[in-house]
Design an enzyme around this catalytic site. Sequence first.
Site, PDB file in Angstrom:
ATOM      1  N   ASP A   1     -10.459   6.079   4.530  1.00  0.00           N
ATOM      2  CA  ASP A   1     -10.245   5.578   3.258  1.00  0.00           C
ATOM      3  C   ASP A   1      -8.958   6.360   3.045  1.00  0.00           C
ATOM      4  O   ASP A   1      -8.496   7.091   3.738  1.00  0.00           O
ATOM      5  CB  ASP A   1     -11.375   6.114   2.050  1.00  0.00           C
ATOM      6  CG  ASP A   1     -11.203   5.142   1.095  1.00  0.00           C
ATOM      7  OD1 ASP A   1     -12.356   5.001   0.261  1.00  0.00           O
ATOM      8  OD2 ASP A   1     -10.050   4.570   0.739  1.00  0.00           O
TER       9      ASP A   1
HETATM   10  C1  GLC Z   1      -8.889   3.519  -2.486  1.00  0.00           C
HETATM   11  C2  GLC Z   1     -10.461   3.026  -2.416  1.00  0.00           C
HETATM   12  C3  GLC Z   1     -10.727   2.189  -1.011  1.00  0.00           C
HETATM   13  C4  GLC Z   1      -9.551   1.269  -1.237  1.00  0.00           C
HETATM   14  C5  GLC Z   1      -8.512   2.150  -0.518  1.00  0.00           C
HETATM   15  C6  GLC Z   1      -6.983   1.164  -0.366  1.00  0.00           C
HETATM   16  O1  GLC Z   1      -8.740   4.844  -2.737  1.00  0.00           O
HETATM   17  O2  GLC Z   1     -11.326   4.045  -2.147  1.00  0.00           O
HETATM   18  O3  GLC Z   1     -11.746   1.504  -1.589  1.00  0.00           O
HETATM   19  O4  GLC Z   1      -9.880  -0.141  -0.161  1.00  0.00           O
HETATM   20  O5  GLC Z   1      -8.119   3.091  -1.166  1.00  0.00           O
HETATM   21  O6  GLC Z   1      -6.708   1.022  -1.812  1.00  0.00           O
END
Ligand code: GLC
Length: 746
Positions: free
Chosen positions: A288
Amino acid sequence: MQKRILTILCLLLIACCVLAQQTPQHTADAIDRKVDALLAKMTLDEKIGQLNQYTSDRLATGPLTENSSKFQDIKDGKLGSMLNVKGAKETRMVQELAMQSRLKIPLLFGLDVIHGYRVTFPVPLAEAASWDMQAIQTSARVAGKEAAAAGLHWTFAPMVDITRDPRWGRVMEGAGEDPYLASLIAGARVKGFQGNGLGSLDAIMACAKHFAAYGAAIGGRDYNTADISDRTLWETYLPPFKAALDAGAATFMNGFNELNGIPATGNSYLQKDILKGKWNYKGFVVSDWGSIGEMVQHGYARNSKQAAELAITAGSDMDMESHAYINNMAQLVKENKVPIALIDDAVKRILQKKFEMGLFDDPYRFSNEEREKKELNSPENRAAAREVAKKSIVLLKNDKQLLPLSKNLKTIAVIGPLAKSNIDMMGFWSVKWDDDHLVSLYEGLENKVGKNTRLLYAQGCDVTDTSKSNFAQAVATAMQADVVILAIGEHYDMTGEAKSRANIHLPGVQEDLVKAIKATGKPVVVLTMSGRPMIFNWTADNADAILQTWWLGSEAGNAIADVLFGDYNPAGKLPISFPRSEGQIPVYYNYKSTGRPSANDMGINYRSGYNDIQNSPRYAFGYGLSYTQFALTDLKLDRTTLTANDKLNVSCTLKNTGNYAGEEVVQLYLRDEFASVTRPVKELKGFEKIYLKAGESKTINFVIDKETLSFYDQKMNWATEPGTFQLMIGNSSDHILLKSKFELVK
Ligand code: GLC
């Protein structure tokens, strides 16, 4: 004759070329050979580049780090993927930079296409309330088609995190509290996004996230610790991920949270032992946003370099935005802290997806402005959004059958902070468009009512207002009407990532507005518009009718109007319990009995309950009304004793005893009365959503087999145990209408 044969051969050749352009056919072996051949040419830096993902600066979905050399990095082969680039034109421009790199390895473009790309569908928790897998798959299919037409290869969805805590803002992004329902929904969403399979021009890679147990955050506080038993992990939080994998999810994303002391990003038990080991997962895992680097803040890695070592060792293949891999991996390999085999495995997993997507055949195949123009925001896509939105609405109350409203009403007062709101219908995760048009409630009513019906409007208050200064005007408006429609709830950015709230009551003075309008004596229909379950006890007790309309997306107003005036009979069922109080949380339907069950609530006489409120939620999992009524009768079991190898056939009769055609979700629950571990008082094990005309009946069938009766026994083996089971069938987890028992014998 010869001429004819030649013509046919030419036509066949053209057809093959077109087909090849559409869906490049590569067998798995052929791809493996191509990946191995490419890997052999790559330098260590080029391999590490494939593991690196940056965001476009145009759209940050996390804390941004200054990095002005991105485009040069792409040309230098230091990136394998970018997120938050969107549009045929922009993706082509960025891909052209990658084609200047030495090996011309195409980039993967990812975006959070959570519930729609150009046309916004209901937020996922709302869609889950439809209990309609076809509708949910359609929603993801349209999103996938639009995203693919806009140059995207990959969505960071479905989010399949179970949660029992509506204080957690990301509850809106998932499918609620139940692993059985959430698993079916996870599969439907993956199939929707991936359509006919990777390589199709209208298919994008799905991404099951956040692996794992991110929704178990203590206190419902986003990013907080998840500390749960292995049993709870396997029984509750893992099943939707396994369902996503079984449905072919191309990628997984890990989570920000720690699980039982080890951050998910650096958790070998999750990513190696379970996902890539026991489940034999062949796709790749993206971290993430910055989660690799965040293991330093977790106190699990001393620095970014150790974080990179821990993450790659634990099975995190791609580094989203933490820069840990690009800045440290070469040195870690040189110091023999990370074997090159680990790097190669991660690179191969990523390259395999690029080949499967046909990007080596044509890196620009998704970046086609012509197709983008034709596909986005099409009337068909908007019609699909309206259909799914209608199915997502839950009728919570309908005293004296106030709903559906007559289309001959003279005057309707439309009151409340969300009555004319467009932007709040989009929800937290939708893709923002300057020229988007989301149909507000008021517009939907204007589209619906005839010229003899007058619509009046008053805001009454804002969502988070503390002022009641506009109440008088709202009351005066209500006094002129035959019926009042009150639109209250949350702004679109009050529930979502990093939007946890300790107080989930209706915000501001909205419930006071309900009281003021109710005091006029006019019939009041309340629409609760939110991404999460809210608490609104006074409204629940005193409104005449209540519809939970969530955040329904582009066609919100039209869908709500369809339901209000009976052009669609609501059939939604709650996928998550609505608490009476934050003090109850977590409150969920599949709880354990305890040694002192509180059968009659209020926890009196040394029973397990609260002394100040009832144990039960305000609205239960599986609850939702209809404009018609249904009767369930004739429960039959073809046996009451079975072995694990037998199948138990269950049937009952559903009858529409009311005046409207409509759908009912008949729910089957089981209780394993005694086992080597305590078992929930009930578990959803099946459901059927049935449409019946007024007066019509239909036999409903369920099959109970070994899989239905299996659970993790005391030694955590997936097994059955002899014993007696309660069988319950109803239209809500707290409204069981048919009961029986059967025995499982050795
Ligand atoms: C965010 C979220 C994740 C998302 C990623 C890209 O912080 O936790 O679910 O897909 O970053 O935006």
